[in-house]
Design a protein around this motif. Structure first.
Motif, short mmCIF file in Angstrom:
data_model
loop_
_atom_site.label_atom_id
_atom_site.label_comp_id
_atom_site.label_asym_id
_atom_site.label_seq_id
_atom_site.Cartn_x
_atom_site.Cartn_y
_atom_site.Cartn_z
N LYS A 107 13.67 -1.91 5.21
CA LYS A 107 13.86 -2.32 3.82
C LYS A 107 14.53 -1.22 3.02
CE LYS A 107 11.48 -4.40 -0.15
NZ LYS A 107 12.26 -5.65 -0.12
N LYS A 108 15.52 -1.60 2.21
CA LYS A 108 16.06 -0.71 1.19
C LYS A 108 15.18 -0.86 -0.04
CE LYS A 108 20.93 -0.63 2.57
NZ LYS A 108 22.33 -0.88 2.13
N PRO A 136 -9.48 -4.88 9.02
CA PRO A 136 -8.79 -5.94 9.78
C PRO A 136 -7.37 -6.19 9.29
CG PRO A 136 -11.03 -6.62 9.22
CD PRO A 136 -10.75 -5.36 8.45
N MET A 137 -7.12 -5.98 8.00
CA MET A 137 -5.78 -6.17 7.46
C MET A 137 -4.84 -5.07 7.93
SD MET A 137 -6.74 -7.55 3.64
CE MET A 137 -5.04 -7.74 3.11
N VAL A 138 -5.37 -3.88 8.18
CA VAL A 138 -4.54 -2.79 8.70
C VAL A 138 -4.08 -3.13 10.12
CG1 VAL A 138 -4.58 -0.40 9.50
CG2 VAL A 138 -5.49 -0.97 7.26
N ARG A 139 -4.96 -3.72 10.91
CA ARG A 139 -4.57 -4.06 12.29
C ARG A 139 -3.38 -5.01 12.29
NH1 ARG A 139 -2.34 -5.15 15.84
NH2 ARG A 139 -2.89 -5.42 18.03
N PHE A 140 -3.29 -5.86 11.26
CA PHE A 140 -2.16 -6.79 11.15
C PHE A 140 -1.34 -6.43 9.91
CE2 PHE A 140 -5.57 -8.88 13.47
CZ PHE A 140 -4.91 -9.22 14.64
N HIS A 141 -1.04 -5.14 9.81
CA HIS A 141 -0.36 -4.56 8.66
C HIS A 141 0.96 -5.26 8.38
CE1 HIS A 141 1.08 -1.62 5.86
NE2 HIS A 141 2.03 -1.16 6.66
N LEU A 142 1.16 -5.66 7.12
CA LEU A 142 2.41 -6.28 6.68
C LEU A 142 3.00 -5.42 5.57
CD1 LEU A 142 4.41 -8.64 6.77
CD2 LEU A 142 3.00 -9.78 5.04
N PRO A 143 4.01 -4.62 5.88
CA PRO A 143 4.61 -3.76 4.84
C PRO A 143 5.25 -4.59 3.72
CG PRO A 143 5.31 -3.09 7.05
CD PRO A 143 4.64 -4.42 7.19
N PHE A 144 5.21 -4.05 2.52
CA PHE A 144 5.90 -4.63 1.36
C PHE A 144 5.40 -6.05 1.05
CE2 PHE A 144 8.99 -1.96 3.76
CZ PHE A 144 8.91 -0.85 2.93
#
Length: 239
Positions: A107-108, A136-144
């Motif tokens: 991502k820019k 648990p959300m870190v294990r399925f980390h979604l950036p941005f």
């Protein structure tokens, strides 16, 4: 692009690479224990700075025992990040490449957003008891992630947790009331970390990255119901 990041053995790695406008680069590797999702420090610190001590601007809801814990675990793991980003502005432009075990993101964006995405991992995995519920959300980390992404992930993660609690014979909450309470406590940690860092920050990128995380934490308890109603149309096949 070939994904360099691998989940191997007992560790899980997230690799964040920042590419700045002058084309200089900086890479941060975040290693987690694959079973506990606890952060694995890259090095042992001999004399951490004073601002990492537990009682330095301690969060109002901190439950750690100072007799067993001399330092704030989040602050302790922030040191290298802070040393690098303390002299950058929030609005500085950057490109961010994120390698995870399953895929690569690009991502820019601004330093604030890129740093904020990375800080979320550190804050959840460093050992702060209040932040444990987000592992648990870190294990399925979604950036941005957007607020819609975050509400969907937070509610889904929480309700799956209730399913596991039910299987263990524990009390369960399908009203999401406790989820709101979790995020109210998370807000206090975000605010405490900003308070801890503000006196020593030269420029605003680091503090504003945490403030942007806190904005999500503030909005989520009051927007869960509305946001979930907006997602109901996705589930027509269930009814």
């Amino acid at each position: 692009m070939q994904n360099e990041n691998k989940e191997q053995g007992n560790s899980l790695t997230f690799r964040y690479k920042f590419i700045f406008e002058d084309r200089t680069e900086k890479t941060f590797e975040i290693n987690l224990d694959a079973a506990t999702l606890n952060y694995i420090p890259l090095k042992n610190l001999q004399s951490p700075p004073n601002w990492t001590k537990l009682n330095y601007a301690r969060c109002e809801n901190c439950t750690l025992d100072q007799k067993q814990c001399d330092y704030c675990p989040i602050a302790l793991n922030f040191i290298d990040l802070f040393d690098f980003f303390k002299s950058l502005y929030s609005y500085d432009k950057t490109e961010v490449v994120i390698d995870t075990a399953e895929r690569t993101y690009y991502k820019k964006t601004t330093v604030q957003r890129g740093l904020g995405s990375m800080l979320g991992i550190y804050m959840v995995t460093s050992g702060c008891p209040v932040m444990e519920v987000l592992k648990p959300m870190v294990r399925f980390h979604l950036p941005f992630a957007s607020i819609e992404d975050t509400v969907f992930k937070a509610a889904s993660t929480y309700l799956l947790g209730q399913y596991f609690s039910l299987k263990k014979g524990l009390s369960v909450d399908f009203t999401l009331d406790q989820l709101r309470e979790f995020y109210l406590e998370i807000q206090k940690v975000n605010q405490g970390i900003v308070k801890r860092l503000r006196p020593i920050i030269k420029k605003d990128a680091f503090a504003n990255a945490i403030i942007s995380l806190d904005a999500f934490a503030k909005e989520l308890p009051w927007s869960i119901e509305d946001q979930l109603e907006n997602l109901e149309y996705l589930y027509s096949g269930y009814f």
